[in-house]
Motif scaffolding. Structure first.
Motif, PDB file in Angstrom:
ATOM      1  N   UNK A 323      -3.154  12.394  -8.362  1.00 44.57           N
ATOM      2  CA  UNK A 323      -4.187  11.354  -8.483  1.00 44.57           C
ATOM      3  C   UNK A 323      -3.568   9.972  -8.292  1.00 44.57           C
ATOM      4  N   UNK A 324      -2.405   9.785  -8.886  1.00 46.64           N
ATOM      5  CA  UNK A 324      -1.716   8.506  -8.747  1.00 46.64           C
ATOM      6  C   UNK A 324      -1.259   8.288  -7.312  1.00 46.64           C
ATOM      7  N   UNK A 325      -0.720   9.331  -6.694  1.00 45.42           N
ATOM      8  CA  UNK A 325      -0.265   9.225  -5.304  1.00 45.42           C
ATOM      9  C   UNK A 325      -1.435   8.899  -4.381  1.00 45.42           C
ATOM     10  N   UNK A 326      -2.579   9.530  -4.602  1.00 46.85           N
ATOM     11  CA  UNK A 326      -3.760   9.254  -3.784  1.00 46.85           C
ATOM     12  C   UNK A 326      -4.149   7.784  -3.884  1.00 46.85           C
ATOM     13  N   UNK A 327      -4.158   7.253  -5.084  1.00 50.56           N
ATOM     14  CA  UNK A 327      -4.519   5.845  -5.269  1.00 50.56           C
ATOM     15  C   UNK A 327      -3.517   4.931  -4.560  1.00 50.56           C
ATOM     16  N   UNK A 328      -2.228   5.237  -4.696  1.00 49.27           N
ATOM     17  CA  UNK A 328      -1.188   4.419  -4.074  1.00 49.27           C
ATOM     18  C   UNK A 328      -1.248   4.498  -2.547  1.00 49.27           C
ATOM     19  N   UNK A 329      -1.536   5.682  -2.022  1.00 47.02           N
ATOM     20  CA  UNK A 329      -1.637   5.838  -0.571  1.00 47.02           C
ATOM     21  C   UNK A 329      -2.807   5.034  -0.014  1.00 47.02           C
ATOM     22  N   UNK A 330      -3.906   5.015  -0.737  1.00 51.44           N
ATOM     23  CA  UNK A 330      -5.048   4.221  -0.299  1.00 51.44           C
ATOM     24  C   UNK A 330      -4.683   2.741  -0.228  1.00 51.44           C
ATOM     25  N   UNK A 331      -3.943   2.277  -1.210  1.00 54.04           N
ATOM     26  CA  UNK A 331      -3.512   0.880  -1.212  1.00 54.04           C
ATOM     27  C   UNK A 331      -2.607   0.596  -0.013  1.00 54.04           C
ATOM     28  N   UNK A 332      -1.740   1.558   0.306  1.00 56.80           N
ATOM     29  CA  UNK A 332      -0.835   1.392   1.446  1.00 56.80           C
ATOM     30  C   UNK A 332      -1.620   1.350   2.754  1.00 56.80           C
ATOM     31  N   UNK A 333      -2.595   2.232   2.893  1.00 59.72           N
ATOM     32  CA  UNK A 333      -3.403   2.265   4.114  1.00 59.72           C
ATOM     33  C   UNK A 333      -4.168   0.959   4.286  1.00 59.72           C
ATOM     34  N   UNK A 334      -4.707   0.439   3.201  1.00 56.23           N
ATOM     35  CA  UNK A 334      -5.443  -0.831   3.275  1.00 56.23           C
ATOM     36  C   UNK A 334      -4.533  -1.936   3.819  1.00 56.23           C
TER      37      UNK A 334
END
Length: 436
Positions: A323-334
């Motif tokens: 769950x944490x990785x998913x949130x962090x990846x979204x931030x990176x993609x943005x």
């Protein structure tokens, strides 16, 4: 016809009956199974996948599986005698491309019925996947077009079984394995998590000479595996799962540097956010209630249980981490999108509860939630994907001269990306392969 004055032999009669039967057979072939000379899709809102503004009241002229003309009504002539498919109040969209699958033939119907007309297989048995690729190229098949990287190129021990992996331990072995795959005429090369830096350097060097793109699934950088920045410097073309980055500890300044490097080296990022989401809720009992589970072969489900520890070693701690990785990846993609990064859409189907076709639509939803516009998400599964495949000259967008892989939707995905699910008709190579 029997000439006057000549007696018809049994052989002549058999020939006449054969021709009559053949003519009757051709007449009775269903519309979707014929090679249509000319087809026109008329009246729909055309989203061509290029990123350009949609064309309302469009006309798409297809001949022999290729788009011959495309544009607004009034500028494109409808050929006399063509078969007309009316698309008034509908949306015309390119067929979607899933850039990260491990292809199985049982997936065909789910892919096609969800508008996925092309897939890139990134790890499979060489003999089996080459045979499936050949079948996917046959005329009139109701299955996605298959491109493949063949087996994983991995270090030793390999992450996955030997049937789907080429484990190598030295640069010489890496060069030999890469050359073998190039001779087998695979479409790309995929490295797996246990590959080391010297091995990857050898692989990318041979791949460059063979003009094949290398896409990499890197291991956990905390354990000494290759970092994304090092792999990018060696010339990989695709980064799978945004791997090689420790999203839990890497400072923002370093993430910015990696994003800049991805953009400057023109690396395609296949985020597979839907995989992270599935892993974050792998213990959710609702997953087992999905009616699509009935379409998964028992052998496949047994593999899920064995490899992913369903009902055994997987715990809530694992899910929380994802769950944490998913949130962090979204931030990176943005951040990456703002810098001009290029995203492709992939899923990693068929990992647990990752249903073919369905999961790609979910990936597009997650990409939009990560900062892509609906148009950018569509391009991730069309134009960008075709460019990474090396076939942008004929796939990915709806333009004159390109292959007629397209779908008709009932609702506009630019208004809501979830509307990519509203598939009504799917054409591959200009013929209807699925209809609601």
């Amino acid at each position: 016809m029997v000439k006057a004055g000549l007696k018809e032999t049994g052989s002549d009669m058999n020939k006449r009956l054969l021709w009559a039967s053949l003519i009757l057979f051709i007449t009775l072939i269903p519309f979707s199974d014929r090679t249509l000379a000319q087809v026109v899709i008329r009246g729909g809102l055309l989203i061509d996948g290029t990123g350009r503004e949609p064309i309302p009241n469009s006309v798409v002229v297809i001949e022999g599986g290729t788009i011959k003309a495309i544009g607004p009504v009034g500028r494109v002539v409808t050929p006399t005698g063509a078969t007309i498919i009316e698309a008034n109040n509908k949306i015309v969209l390119p067929g979607l491309i899933d850039m990260h699958v491990h292809y199985r033939s049982w997936e065909d119907h789910l892919f096609i019925s969800h508008g996925v007309t092309t897939v890139r297989d990134v790890g499979n048995s060489l003999a089996e996947i080459l045979q499936e690729r050949k079948r996917s190229q046959e005329e009139g098949v109701a299955k996605p077009r298959v491109y493949t990287c063949g087996p994983f190129l991995d270090g030793f021990p390999p992450i996955f079984v030997m049937q789907v992996s080429y484990p190598v331990t030295t640069p010489e072995e890496a060069k030999a394995a890469t050359s073998k795959l190039i001779r087998a005429k695979v479409d790309c090369l995929k490295t797996q998590q246990n590959i080391t830096l010297p091995l990857l350097e050898a692989i990318t060097a041979v791949a460059k000479k063979g003009k094949l793109p290398v896409t990499a699934h890197l291991g956990d950088s905390r354990l000494g595996n290759i970092k994304a920045s090092a792999a990018i410097a060696l010339g990989i073309k695709g980064l799978e799962h945004i791997s090689g980055i420790d999203f839990l500890t890497t400072p923002q300044s370093e993430l910015e540097e990696i994003a800049d490097m991805i953009v400057s080296h023109s690396v395609f990022v296949d985020a597979t956010l839907v995989l992270d989401e599935i892993l974050s809720k792998l213990l959710d009992p609702e997953l087992k209630k999905d009616p699509l589970l009935k379409q998964v072969p028992p052998k496949e489900f047994a593999w899920w249980e064995r490899v992913y520890g369903l009902n055994t070693w997987w715990t809530e701690r694992h899910s929380n981490r994802w769950r944490t990785i998913l949130r962090k990846k979204k931030e990176f993609i943005r951040m990456l999108i703002k810098k001009g990064g290029v995203i492709t859409a992939g899923t990693d189907t068929p990992v647990p509860y990752m249903y073919p076709g369905v999961s790609l639509h979910r990936e597009l939803e997650l990409l939009v939630s990560a900062g892509l516009t609906p148009m950018q998400a569509i391009m991730a599964a069309t134009k960008n994907a075709a460019e990474l495949l090396g076939h942008a000259d004929r796939l990915g967008t709806l333009e004159a001269g390109k292959t007629a892989d397209l779908q008709i939707l009932s609702h506009n995905p630019l208004e809501n990306i979830s509307n990519t699910k509203s598939v009504e008709v799917v054409l591959r190579d200009g013929r209807i392969v699925w209809k609601k």
